[in-house]
Design an enzyme around this catalytic site. Structure first.
Site, short mmCIF file in Angstrom:
data_model
loop_
_atom_site.label_atom_id
_atom_site.label_comp_id
_atom_site.label_asym_id
_atom_site.label_seq_id
_atom_site.Cartn_x
_atom_site.Cartn_y
_atom_site.Cartn_z
N GLY A 1 35.65 21.83 39.69
CA GLY A 1 36.03 21.22 40.97
C GLY A 1 36.22 22.23 42.08
N PHE B 1 35.43 17.78 36.77
CA PHE B 1 35.06 16.81 35.75
C PHE B 1 36.28 16.17 35.11
CE2 PHE B 1 34.08 15.87 31.29
CZ PHE B 1 33.23 14.80 31.50
N MET C 1 30.84 16.09 41.31
CA MET C 1 31.67 16.69 40.27
C MET C 1 31.02 17.94 39.70
SD MET C 1 33.22 13.53 38.24
CE MET C 1 34.80 14.27 38.31
N CYS C 2 31.87 18.92 39.41
CA CYS C 2 31.44 20.07 38.62
C CYS C 2 32.52 20.29 37.57
CB CYS C 2 31.22 21.30 39.50
SG CYS C 2 32.70 21.96 40.26
N ARG C 3 32.34 21.25 36.74
CA ARG C 3 33.29 21.47 35.64
C ARG C 3 34.70 21.78 36.14
NH1 ARG C 3 30.98 20.82 31.04
NH2 ARG C 3 28.84 21.44 30.68
#
Length: 96
Positions: free
Chosen positions: A14, A43, A10-12
């Site tokens: 996507g 996220f 996950m990242c802020r």
């Protein structure tokens, strides 16, 4: 036989960083033969992704997952494959 693990990266947003991490993680688990399926998301999509064994995210997001039952790896530098390999090895050593 060991059950296949589910990994969520996950990242802020996507977008770029989680996709780059996904590619790197898939290469590392293929090299080691680890039984793991890898997906990635933003996220904001975490609420629907609770059924995972491992979460890999940027280090600044680790606290967001403190109530998750999943094992969490926080990454500072997505280019640092040596760190990623060490963390994956540590995770699989604990779960076998």
């Amino acid at each position: 036989m060991t059950r296949r693990k589910k990994c969520l990266i996950m990242c802020r947003t996507g977008m770029g960083s989680s996709m780059m991490l996904k590619i790197k993680v898939e290469k590392l688990i293929d090299k080691k033969g680890y039984p793991m399926d890898v997906t990635h998301d933003a996220f904001s999509g975490f609420a629907g992704q609770q059924n995972v064994d491992l979460i890999i995210t940027m280090e600044d997001l680790i606290d967001e997952f403190k109530n998750s039952p999943a094992y969490v790896i926080g990454v500072k530098d997505i280019m640092d494959t040596e760190y990623l390999q060490q963390e994956l090895d540590k995770y699989f050593a604990q779960t076998e």
